[in-house]
Enzyme design. Structure first.
Site, PDB file in Angstrom:
ATOM      1  N   HIS A  67       0.847  -1.180   0.000  1.00  0.00           N
ATOM      2  CA  HIS A  67       0.000   0.000   0.000  1.00  0.00           C
ATOM      3  C   HIS A  67       0.885   1.233   0.000  1.00  0.00           C
ATOM      4  CE1 HIS A  67      -3.365   2.672   0.787  1.00  0.00           C
ATOM      5  NE2 HIS A  67      -2.541   3.317   1.596  1.00  0.00           N
TER       6      HIS A  67
ATOM      7  N   ASP B  72     -15.024   3.130   7.094  1.00  0.00           N
ATOM      8  CA  ASP B  72     -13.935   4.004   6.652  1.00  0.00           C
ATOM      9  C   ASP B  72     -14.432   5.004   5.604  1.00  0.00           C
ATOM     10  OD1 ASP B  72     -11.165   4.896   6.246  1.00  0.00           O
ATOM     11  OD2 ASP B  72     -11.366   3.907   4.311  1.00  0.00           O
TER      12      ASP B  72
ATOM     13  N   ARG C  81     -14.113  13.365   7.292  1.00  0.00           N
ATOM     14  CA  ARG C  81     -12.793  13.988   7.507  1.00  0.00           C
ATOM     15  C   ARG C  81     -12.511  15.014   6.421  1.00  0.00           C
ATOM     16  NH1 ARG C  81      -9.095   9.111   7.270  1.00  0.00           N
ATOM     17  NH2 ARG C  81      -7.441  10.677   7.353  1.00  0.00           N
TER      18      ARG C  81
ATOM     19  N   SER D 161      -7.507   4.225   8.756  1.00  0.00           N
ATOM     20  CA  SER D 161      -8.081   4.174   7.407  1.00  0.00           C
ATOM     21  C   SER D 161      -7.306   3.198   6.536  1.00  0.00           C
ATOM     22  CB  SER D 161      -8.072   5.577   6.788  1.00  0.00           C
ATOM     23  OG  SER D 161      -8.543   5.529   5.464  1.00  0.00           O
TER      24      SER D 161
ATOM     25  N   LYS E 290      -8.388  -1.209   5.750  1.00  0.00           N
ATOM     26  CA  LYS E 290      -8.557  -1.743   4.389  1.00  0.00           C
ATOM     27  C   LYS E 290      -7.600  -2.899   4.131  1.00  0.00           C
ATOM     28  CE  LYS E 290      -8.390   2.359   2.172  1.00  0.00           C
ATOM     29  NZ  LYS E 290      -8.799   3.565   2.907  1.00  0.00           N
TER      30      LYS E 290
END
Length: 395
Positions: free
Chosen positions: A44, A123, A130, A145, A149
């Site tokens: 990621h 999320d 946010r 967050s 995931k």
């Protein structure tokens, strides 16, 4: 909104962050990759300009025997999403049934799809809040967050690419290290093997910014093995993934990664992956088969000297003006739009020399994009010091 604001101002303990992360991960569907055991691997990136590392890393890691069953997001703002890049490939399917997703991961070893509608729905709701309450820039909220995931997506081995610099959420190495440590600790406490690399995002990664342009660049580098910033970061990420999967040192894994690229096995795996998902893999050899922009406009240097710095976020914004990104969630991306850099930080330039080429189908956007691009560059008489691509590793 009150919760987001309280977390933004007060922070969270490690335990609180872990509890929030797990609650978000369990708020919707989860993916079960247990049949792959220790072979499942994911990466990621916290988001950067020109960051197309997944397109290079996934086929390398899959060609070396790991299973990259990956869900990726779309881009918002100055950063492009992996799914947007893949959708620039004619025919590529980003939505597969759970059965198709598992079967391709099993047989090909690489499968990248868009996130399912019910993956971490908490999320999605929190992120939307946010965005409008100015609480995006909070380490516990970013950690929960990202990691919710990754945990819901099921991989056993996770490598995080935490970007640091002008084109990243985290502007300083200290903040990037803090975020990286938080995410690694959360992942480990949930039974995953996690490593984070902190990588430079003071300049765009590679030369292409924009969806079809980035696909063409990734394919060319995987095919040729050319040494450049993008290839070095991709190899660092791939070797850390392989080190976790095979339980070997990063040095041993890097040797395997280099040989995988040199032999052509990684490029062949890329073609197999793209065609298995319905994409026209011929465009990886022939980029003219990808969407092409009607206009290509060179931007020339206003002076002699060295490029002292580049504001990566501003350059990403210039690409967005041309049509390569989304200012809001419902904007339609032009897959052909973007920028190809000819010069980067540290390069010597002469007045009138081409700095980049703008690609667009929006004629009225060219002047604004050109001005934003030039304002993002500083010129110096002396060659600037270039900082390393990999600024740290957290495990």
């Amino acid at each position: 909104s009150a919760l987001c604001m309280a977390i933004f101002y007060k922070g969270m303990t490690d335990r609180e962050t872990a509890d929030l992360t797990m609650s978000m991960a369990r708020s919707g569907d989860t993916v079960d990759l247990s049949e792959f055991g220790d072979l499942s691997a994911d990466k990621h990136s916290t988001g950067g300009v020109g960051d197309k590392t997944t397109l290079i890393v996934a086929p390398i890691v899959a060609a070396l025997g790991a299973k990259v069953a990956k869900m990726s997001g779309r881009g918002l703002g100055h950063t492009g999403g992996t799914v947007d890049k893949l959708e620039a490939i004619p025919g590529y399917r980003t939505s597969l049934s759970p059965e198709e997703f598992m079967e391709q991961s099993r047989t090909v070893g690489a499968c990248v799809i868009s996130q399912t509608g019910n993956l971490t729905p908490a999320d999605k709701k929190l992120y939307a809040l946010r965005d409008v309450t100015a609480t995006v820039d909070s380490i516990p909220l970013i950690t929960s967050s990202v990691m919710s995931k990754k945990l819901a997506a099921g991989a056993k081995n996770i490598v995080l690419d935490v970007k640091c610099g002008s084109g990243a959420f985290m502007k300083t190495p200290d903040d990037a290290k803090k975020l990286a440590k938080n995410m690694v600790d959360i992942g480990k406490s949930c039974g995953r093997n996690v490593v984070a690399l902190i990588t430079d995002m003071d300049a765009p990664l590679g030369k292409a910014i924009g969806n079809s342009l980035e696909v063409a660049e990734a394919a060319r580098l995987l095919k040729t093995g050319e040494d450049c910033d993008l290839m070095r970061v991709s190899m660092a990420l791939a070797s850390n993934m392989i080190a976790l999967v095979k339980k070997i040192s990063v040095g041993e894994a890097l040797a395997l990664v280099k040989e995988c690229v040199r032999s052509g096995a990684a490029f062949e795996k890329m073609k197999q992956w793209i065609s298995s998902q319905g994409g026209d893999s011929a465009c990886l050899d022939d980029p003219s088969l990808l969407p092409q922009a009607r206009l290509s406009v060179p931007v020339t240097s206003p002076s002699d000297g060295y490029i002292g710095s580049m504001d990566a976020q501003a350059i990403g914004s210039a690409a967005m003006i041309l049509g390569a990104g989304r200012a809001s969630k419902n904007d339609v991306i032009d897959p052909a739009a973007g920028i190809v850099l000819e010069k980067k930080t540290g390069d010597r330039v002469k007045k009138g020399e081409t700095l980049c080429t703008l690609y667009t189908n929006r004629e009225n956007s060219v002047e604004e994009a050109k001005n934003v691009f030039l304002a993002a560059l500083s010129f110096t008489a002396e060659k600037p010091e270039i900082r390393p691509l990999v600024l740290g590793r957290v495990e």
